[in-house]
Design an enzyme around this catalytic site. Structure first.
Site, PDB file in Angstrom:
ATOM      1  N   ASP A  67       0.823  -1.218   0.000  1.00  0.00           N
ATOM      2  CA  ASP A  67       0.000   0.000   0.000  1.00  0.00           C
ATOM      3  C   ASP A  67       0.855   1.266   0.000  1.00  0.00           C
ATOM      4  O   ASP A  67       2.082   1.213   0.129  1.00  0.00           O
ATOM      5  CB  ASP A  67      -0.967  -0.007   1.207  1.00  0.00           C
ATOM      6  CG  ASP A  67      -0.295  -0.372   2.528  1.00  0.00           C
ATOM      7  OD1 ASP A  67       0.958  -0.340   2.597  1.00  0.00           O
ATOM      8  OD2 ASP A  67      -1.009  -0.684   3.485  1.00  0.00           O
ATOM      9  N   ASP A 134      -7.806  -3.203  14.762  1.00  0.00           N
ATOM     10  CA  ASP A 134      -9.190  -3.440  14.327  1.00  0.00           C
ATOM     11  C   ASP A 134      -9.286  -4.596  13.328  1.00  0.00           C
ATOM     12  O   ASP A 134     -10.332  -4.814  12.729  1.00  0.00           O
ATOM     13  CB  ASP A 134      -9.785  -2.156  13.714  1.00  0.00           C
ATOM     14  CG  ASP A 134      -9.006  -1.683  12.476  1.00  0.00           C
ATOM     15  OD1 ASP A 134      -8.000  -2.325  12.100  1.00  0.00           O
ATOM     16  OD2 ASP A 134      -9.414  -0.662  11.891  1.00  0.00           O
ATOM     17  N   HIS A 136      -7.504  -4.883  10.523  1.00  0.00           N
ATOM     18  CA  HIS A 136      -7.207  -4.570   9.119  1.00  0.00           C
ATOM     19  C   HIS A 136      -5.898  -5.237   8.679  1.00  0.00           C
ATOM     20  O   HIS A 136      -5.006  -5.465   9.491  1.00  0.00           O
ATOM     21  CB  HIS A 136      -7.186  -3.052   8.867  1.00  0.00           C
ATOM     22  CG  HIS A 136      -6.030  -2.302   9.440  1.00  0.00           C
ATOM     23  ND1 HIS A 136      -6.173  -1.144  10.164  1.00  0.00           N
ATOM     24  CD2 HIS A 136      -4.688  -2.517   9.390  1.00  0.00           C
ATOM     25  CE1 HIS A 136      -4.985  -0.699  10.516  1.00  0.00           C
ATOM     26  NE2 HIS A 136      -4.062  -1.515  10.060  1.00  0.00           N
ATOM     27  N   GLU A 141      -9.751  -1.877   5.711  1.00  0.00           N
ATOM     28  CA  GLU A 141     -10.370  -1.639   7.013  1.00  0.00           C
ATOM     29  C   GLU A 141     -11.621  -2.519   7.154  1.00  0.00           C
ATOM     30  O   GLU A 141     -12.112  -3.063   6.159  1.00  0.00           O
ATOM     31  CB  GLU A 141     -10.758  -0.155   7.129  1.00  0.00           C
ATOM     32  CG  GLU A 141      -9.581   0.808   7.142  1.00  0.00           C
ATOM     33  CD  GLU A 141      -8.793   0.820   8.461  1.00  0.00           C
ATOM     34  OE1 GLU A 141      -9.184   0.118   9.421  1.00  0.00           O
ATOM     35  OE2 GLU A 141      -7.770   1.513   8.522  1.00  0.00           O
TER      36      GLU A 141
END
Ligand code: PGA
Length: 240
Positions: A67, A134, A136, A141
């Protein structure tokens, strides 16, 4: 299938991750999938050490990163392109043309299509992953569809807050979008090497392994992958 290894310290986690990586480096011309973040830095240091001491060569190795931020130039001090050069590429004999980091300078959908296209004819032999608290993976996400390919995504407000420290504490300077491999892109890798340390990752690790396979925990998609090595410290493993 998860192969879970629990170690005492970050140093031992990095050492173990390097062993897994090294076995792949010994294959002919492997393709590496690489990640940014604080977790893989120890692994990259071990790869550099091994290159310097043992002469392991990256001359024929190609890499694809997960990314990149949207809207900052590649040579920006906080770009993931810069991070990868500082943490790894500048210290090994990899050829610049063999390095692939997504380009998100404009944030147009064409940039995502071009990156996915660049991977069309390759198979990543080993994909390094961290995990967010979380759940991800890369910038996928919670809520990201399991069939997603490389795409442009909005950064979570918490991520913007967390990353402000890298932008002189100024949230307004943090990019609001990123370009990221999708979950389906990541799943194409032959082998996954996921590293996590610290208690704040313990819930995400539990949900990845034992939770429902659901986009609310993007990493739970890995339950369907045939070869996932998960290397944890005791804190990250504490809920298992
Ligand atoms: P970290 O990030 O390695 O800096 O904890 C992991 C991630 O958010 O994917």
């Amino acid at each position: 299938m998860f192969n879970i290894v629990v170690k005492d310290s970050y140093e031992e986690v990095s050492e173990e991750a390097f062993k897994v990586m090294h076995a792949v480096l010994m294959k002919e011309d492997p393709v590496l999938g690489l990640a940014t973040g604080s977790t893989p830095i120890g692994l990259y240091q071990k790869m550099i050490e091994d290159h310097v001491k043992n002469g392991t060569s990256y001359a024929n190795i190609r890499t694809w990163n997960l990314d990149e931020y949207v809207g900052i130039p590649r040579n920006h001090e906080q770009s993931y392109y810069t991070f990868m050069h500082e943490q790894l590429f500048n210290h090994i004999d990899i050829k610049e043309e063999n390095v692939h980091v997504p380009v998100g300078e404009t944030g147009s959908p064409g940039e995502a299509v071009a990156y996915e296209e660049s991977m069309k004819d390759i198979t990543v032999d080993i994909q390094v992953l961290g995990i967010g608290s979380d759940g991800h993976i890369a910038f996928n996400e919670p809520g990201t569809p399991f069939d997603s390919l490389t795409h442009i995504t909005d950064l979570h407000p918490q991520t913007i807050k967390d990353n402000a420290r890298f932008f002189k504490g100024d949230e307004a300077q943090v990019p609001t979008q990123a370009i990221t491999m999708g979950l389906a892109t990541i799943m194409r890798a032959k082998k996954i090497l996921l590293i996590a340390t610290g208690e704040n990752k313990a819930d995400a690790i539990y949900n990845m392994i034992h939770g429902p396979k659901d986009p609310s925990c993007p990493a739970s998609i890995l339950q369907d992958h045939p070869d996932v090595t998960v290397i944890l410290d005791k804190d990250a493993a504490s809920k298992l």
